[in-house]
Design a protein around this motif. Structure first.
Motif, PDB file in Angstrom:
ATOM      1  N   SER A  52      38.562 -48.484  17.645  1.00 55.46           N
ATOM      2  CA  SER A  52      38.051 -49.100  19.056  1.00 55.46           C
ATOM      3  C   SER A  52      38.910 -48.728  20.040  1.00 55.46           C
ATOM      4  O   SER A  52      39.864 -48.565  20.170  1.00 55.46           O
ATOM      5  CB  SER A  52      38.067 -50.584  18.742  1.00 55.46           C
ATOM      6  N   ASP A  54      37.354 -50.341  23.658  1.00 57.68           N
ATOM      7  CA  ASP A  54      36.767 -51.209  24.535  1.00 57.68           C
ATOM      8  C   ASP A  54      37.407 -51.834  25.617  1.00 57.68           C
ATOM      9  O   ASP A  54      38.638 -52.162  25.241  1.00 57.68           O
ATOM     10  CB  ASP A  54      35.994 -52.318  23.561  1.00 57.68           C
ATOM     11  N   GLY A  69      33.071 -46.810  23.465  1.00 57.21           N
ATOM     12  CA  GLY A  69      32.527 -45.835  22.952  1.00 57.21           C
ATOM     13  C   GLY A  69      31.937 -44.789  23.984  1.00 57.21           C
ATOM     14  O   GLY A  69      32.700 -44.382  24.727  1.00 57.21           O
ATOM     15  N   SER A  70      30.626 -44.555  23.935  1.00 61.41           N
ATOM     16  CA  SER A  70      30.062 -43.732  24.814  1.00 61.41           C
ATOM     17  C   SER A  70      29.117 -44.506  25.870  1.00 61.41           C
ATOM     18  O   SER A  70      28.498 -43.926  26.513  1.00 61.41           O
ATOM     19  CB  SER A  70      29.309 -42.427  24.183  1.00 61.41           C
TER      20      SER A  70
END
Length: 161
Positions: A52, A54, A69-70
């Motif tokens: 992760s 984030d 992520g994206s």
């Protein structure tokens, strides 16, 4: 004493240009007098078995920027939510926490949490998180989860019935 005309004409033109320069009527550029929002919370969680990465950044005007992520998202927190966040940090004595809580047993699969609130930063790893910081992390994780894309156990293909 006689002054030559060749000196008077350039001197006259210079005075005329300088006098006219102050009368051009240029407009002053308006200045925005409102201060930019201040950083309230910066939360970053990394690692774990899924790798992760984030981040949640909350400003004092309620704007929250989320990246993971994206995907990048912005949400607006209301005054009640901002008050809840401030109360949570104050009641958890965040200002009294140490700067770092490393795990006793290191592993690449551990989650690392970095929380900054009003300029103070605390970093903790998954197996050594103080209970008061766990409460804060839980609340910030909830914001991340609620703002993320809606995931379904049954993906749709976008076909209308």
């Amino acid at each position: 004493m006689r002054i030559k005309v060749t000196y008077i004409l350039p001197l006259f033109l210079l005075v005329l240009v300088l006098a006219g320069a102050g009368c051009l009527g240029t407009k002053a550029i308006p200045v925005n007098k409102t201060a930019p929002p201040s950083l309230l919370v910066d939360y970053h969680r990394t690692g774990g078995t899924t790798g992760s990465n984030d981040r949640l950044v909350i400003f004092d005007n309620g704007v929250a920027a989320i990246s993971g992520g994206s995907a990048n998202t912005e949400i607006l927190l209301n005054d009640t939510e901002l008050t809840f966040i401030s109360t949570l940090f104050n009641e958890s004595d965040f200002s009294q926490l140490q700067a770092s809580y490393p795990a006793h047993q290191q592993s690449p699969e551990l989650m690392t949490y970095t929380v900054t609130y009003l300029g103070k930063t605390v970093t903790a790893q998954e197996t050594d998180i103080p209970p008061s910081l766990e409460t804060i992390i839980g609340a910030l994780d909830s914001i991340l989860k609620s703002a993320g894309p809606q995931k379904s156990a049954y993906p749709t293909l976008g076909i209308a019935h």
